[in-house]
Design an enzyme around this catalytic site. Structure first.
Site, PDB file in Angstrom:
ATOM      1  N   ARG A   1       0.748  -1.176   0.166  1.00  0.00           N
ATOM      2  CA  ARG A   1      -0.284   0.131   0.235  1.00  0.00           C
ATOM      3  C   ARG A   1       1.660   1.380  -0.391  1.00  0.00           C
ATOM      4  O   ARG A   1       0.165   2.476  -0.024  1.00  0.00           O
ATOM      5  CB  ARG A   1      -0.944  -0.198   1.163  1.00  0.00           C
TER       6      ARG A   1
ATOM      7  N   ARG B   1     -21.149  -3.392   4.383  1.00  0.00           N
ATOM      8  CA  ARG B   1     -20.841  -4.830   3.821  1.00  0.00           C
ATOM      9  C   ARG B   1     -21.039  -5.080   4.916  1.00  0.00           C
ATOM     10  O   ARG B   1     -21.217  -4.560   6.136  1.00  0.00           O
ATOM     11  CB  ARG B   1     -19.476  -4.288   3.420  1.00  0.00           C
TER      12      ARG B   1
ATOM     13  N   ARG C   1     -10.354   6.475   4.714  1.00  0.00           N
ATOM     14  CA  ARG C   1      -9.483   5.419   3.954  1.00  0.00           C
ATOM     15  C   ARG C   1      -9.846   5.829   1.811  1.00  0.00           C
ATOM     16  O   ARG C   1      -8.557   5.484   1.916  1.00  0.00           O
ATOM     17  CB  ARG C   1     -10.200   4.312   3.673  1.00  0.00           C
TER      18      ARG C   1
HETATM   19  P1  AP5 Z   1      -8.129  -3.165   4.325  1.00  0.00           P
HETATM   20  O1  AP5 Z   1      -9.050  -4.493   5.106  1.00  0.00           O
HETATM   21  O2  AP5 Z   1      -7.323  -3.852   3.154  1.00  0.00           O
HETATM   22  O3  AP5 Z   1      -9.558  -2.853   3.828  1.00  0.00           O
HETATM   23  P2  AP5 Z   1     -10.246  -1.794   2.312  1.00  0.00           P
HETATM   24  O4  AP5 Z   1      -8.663  -1.805   1.579  1.00  0.00           O
HETATM   25  O5  AP5 Z   1     -10.409  -0.617   2.736  1.00  0.00           O
HETATM   26  O6  AP5 Z   1     -10.470  -2.513   1.152  1.00  0.00           O
HETATM   27  P3  AP5 Z   1     -11.568  -3.186   2.042  1.00  0.00           P
HETATM   28  O7  AP5 Z   1     -11.748  -4.574   2.737  1.00  0.00           O
HETATM   29  O8  AP5 Z   1     -12.434  -2.085   2.544  1.00  0.00           O
HETATM   30  O9  AP5 Z   1     -12.387  -3.081   0.390  1.00  0.00           O
HETATM   31  P4  AP5 Z   1     -12.440  -4.569  -0.680  1.00  0.00           P
HETATM   32  O10 AP5 Z   1     -12.045  -3.917  -1.833  1.00  0.00           O
HETATM   33  O11 AP5 Z   1     -12.106  -5.228  -0.451  1.00  0.00           O
HETATM   34  O12 AP5 Z   1     -13.974  -4.914  -1.233  1.00  0.00           O
HETATM   35  P5  AP5 Z   1     -15.133  -6.208  -1.211  1.00  0.00           P
HETATM   36  O13 AP5 Z   1     -14.751  -7.274  -1.889  1.00  0.00           O
HETATM   37  O14 AP5 Z   1     -14.431  -6.326   0.313  1.00  0.00           O
HETATM   38  O15 AP5 Z   1      -7.278  -2.340   5.785  1.00  0.00           O
HETATM   39  C1  AP5 Z   1      -8.524  -1.723   6.578  1.00  0.00           C
HETATM   40  C2  AP5 Z   1      -7.616  -0.951   7.161  1.00  0.00           C
HETATM   41  O16 AP5 Z   1      -5.458  -1.590   7.479  1.00  0.00           O
HETATM   42  C3  AP5 Z   1      -6.776  -0.489   6.567  1.00  0.00           C
HETATM   43  O17 AP5 Z   1      -7.599   1.302   6.940  1.00  0.00           O
HETATM   44  C4  AP5 Z   1      -5.478   0.166   7.457  1.00  0.00           C
HETATM   45  O18 AP5 Z   1      -6.026   0.973   8.513  1.00  0.00           O
HETATM   46  C5  AP5 Z   1      -5.168  -1.384   7.424  1.00  0.00           C
HETATM   47  N1  AP5 Z   1      -4.420  -1.921   6.675  1.00  0.00           N
HETATM   48  C6  AP5 Z   1      -4.548  -2.878   5.820  1.00  0.00           C
HETATM   49  N2  AP5 Z   1      -3.300  -2.710   4.868  1.00  0.00           N
HETATM   50  C7  AP5 Z   1      -2.430  -2.163   5.314  1.00  0.00           C
HETATM   51  C8  AP5 Z   1      -1.333  -2.583   4.336  1.00  0.00           C
HETATM   52  N3  AP5 Z   1      -0.439  -2.826   3.896  1.00  0.00           N
HETATM   53  N4  AP5 Z   1      -0.494  -0.896   5.287  1.00  0.00           N
HETATM   54  C9  AP5 Z   1      -1.097  -0.563   5.572  1.00  0.00           C
HETATM   55  N5  AP5 Z   1      -2.046  -0.201   6.736  1.00  0.00           N
HETATM   56  C10 AP5 Z   1      -2.910  -1.295   6.086  1.00  0.00           C
HETATM   57  O19 AP5 Z   1     -16.407  -5.309  -1.111  1.00  0.00           O
HETATM   58  C11 AP5 Z   1     -16.606  -4.872  -0.420  1.00  0.00           C
HETATM   59  C12 AP5 Z   1     -18.335  -4.733  -0.551  1.00  0.00           C
HETATM   60  O20 AP5 Z   1     -18.548  -4.615  -1.806  1.00  0.00           O
HETATM   61  C13 AP5 Z   1     -18.619  -6.204  -0.303  1.00  0.00           C
HETATM   62  O21 AP5 Z   1     -19.638  -6.160   1.053  1.00  0.00           O
HETATM   63  C14 AP5 Z   1     -18.851  -6.371  -1.763  1.00  0.00           C
HETATM   64  O22 AP5 Z   1     -20.144  -8.022  -1.350  1.00  0.00           O
HETATM   65  C15 AP5 Z   1     -19.544  -5.483  -1.998  1.00  0.00           C
HETATM   66  N6  AP5 Z   1     -18.829  -5.740  -3.484  1.00  0.00           N
HETATM   67  C16 AP5 Z   1     -17.640  -6.164  -3.926  1.00  0.00           C
HETATM   68  N7  AP5 Z   1     -17.518  -6.195  -5.314  1.00  0.00           N
HETATM   69  C17 AP5 Z   1     -18.799  -5.813  -6.254  1.00  0.00           C
HETATM   70  C18 AP5 Z   1     -19.162  -5.495  -7.276  1.00  0.00           C
HETATM   71  N8  AP5 Z   1     -18.262  -5.776  -7.896  1.00  0.00           N
HETATM   72  N9  AP5 Z   1     -20.993  -5.010  -7.301  1.00  0.00           N
HETATM   73  C19 AP5 Z   1     -21.417  -4.702  -6.702  1.00  0.00           C
HETATM   74  N10 AP5 Z   1     -20.632  -4.380  -4.698  1.00  0.00           N
HETATM   75  C20 AP5 Z   1     -19.662  -5.366  -4.636  1.00  0.00           C
END
Ligand code: AP5
Ligand code: ZN
Length: 217
Positions: free
Chosen positions: A88, A127, A172
């Site tokens: 990231r 979600r 975020r």
């Molecule tokens: P992390 O857990 O990685 O969260 P994020 O990047 O904010 O990503 P999300 O999990 O929110 O989203 P996603 O892309 O996985 O979407 P999802 O598939 O769930 O990080 C959380 C925190 O941890 C960060 O803020 C930071 O503090 C820390 N962190 C983590 N890694 C780090 C690093 N490398 N360095 C530093 N800090 C770090 O989908 C979202 C929703 O949409 C779901 O409900 C799903 O069912 C729905 N959905 C998915 N695809 C679609 C579609 N095509 N159409 C409609 N709905 C959909």
């Protein structure tokens, strides 16, 4: 193979990583999940990460790299991994290059899931996840077949994340644009980047990822 999923919060990294894991037997490595586990376990890293995550900021590179390094060394990662939410920052990307070189591995594809920011707030606020098996759901886009009951394991312990509120989501997204989006150029210059439009239905995006995989891995 080693695959990286890049994209802002809500882009579907976790959703697609899980599908790739089921279809190909690769291991999903989500630094977000690993950090949430560390927070829940109350480890030193978890205690430091908790407030940072709740504010929507990035946890320090040192902590994240150490967690990832340990997990990557586990035997189940030998067949293939999907990095979900890592790297990231540029520091993390360079650390990953070193880590893989030490293991005689390389990045096969860095896939950028391309989405509109505005829609991400809706995706994230609806979600929830099954606490029993980890399957992800969405109130409107991917509901369970029976209310409150997991389609996959039948569990009823549904979890919503502490950082999935509108205010934290905005932070975020800001952190993504400031610190993570530059990695798109980083992987482009290495010839590893594939851009995948990710506003469509989940299964269409999955089909596009399969195509990328067949070309690159
Ligand atoms: P992390 O857990 O990685 O969260 P994020 O990047 O904010 O990503 P999300 O999990 O929110 O989203 P996603 O892309 O996985 O979407 P999802 O598939 O769930 O990080 C959380 C925190 O941890 C960060 O803020 C930071 O503090 C820390 N962190 C983590 N890694 C780090 C690093 N490398 N360095 C530093 N800090 C770090 O989908 C979202 C929703 O949409 C779901 O409900 C799903 O069912 C729905 N959905 C998915 N695809 C679609 C579609 N095509 N159409 C409609 N709905 C959909
Ligand atoms: Zn379940």
């Amino acid at each position: 193979p080693v695959l990286i999923l890049l994209g802002p919060p809500g882009a579907g990294k976790g959703t697609q990583a899980r599908l790739l894991e089921e279809k190909n037997g690769f291991v999903q490595l989500s630094t977000g999940d690993l950090l949430r586990a560390a927070v829940a376990a109350g480890t030193a890293a978890g205690r430091e990460a908790k407030a940072v995550m709740e504010a929507g900021n990035l946890v320090s590179d040192d902590i994240v790299i150490a967690i990832l390094r340990d997990r990557l060394a586990a035997p189940d990662c030998a067949h293939g991994v999907i990095l979900d939410g890592f790297p990231r920052t540029t520091v993390q990307a360079e650390a990953l290059d070193t880590l893989l070189a030490e293991r005689g591995q390389k990045i096969d594809a860095a896939i950028s899931l391309e989405v509109d920011d505005a829609a991400m707030v809706d995706r994230i606020s609806g979600r929830f996840t099954c606490g029993g098996c980890g399957e992800g759901y969405h109130d409107s886009f991917k509901p369970t077949a029976r209310p409150g009951i997991c389609d996959t394991c039948g569990g009823t312990d549904m979890i919503r994340r502490a950082d999935d509120n509108a205010e934290t989501v905005a932070q975020r997204l800001a952190a993504y644009h400031a610190q993570t989006a530059p990695l798109i150029d980083y992987y482009q210059s290495k010839g590893a980047l594939s851009r995948v439009p990710a506003m469509g239905p989940i299964d269409e995006i999955a089909a596009q990822l399969d195509t990328v995989l067949s070309q690159r891995a």
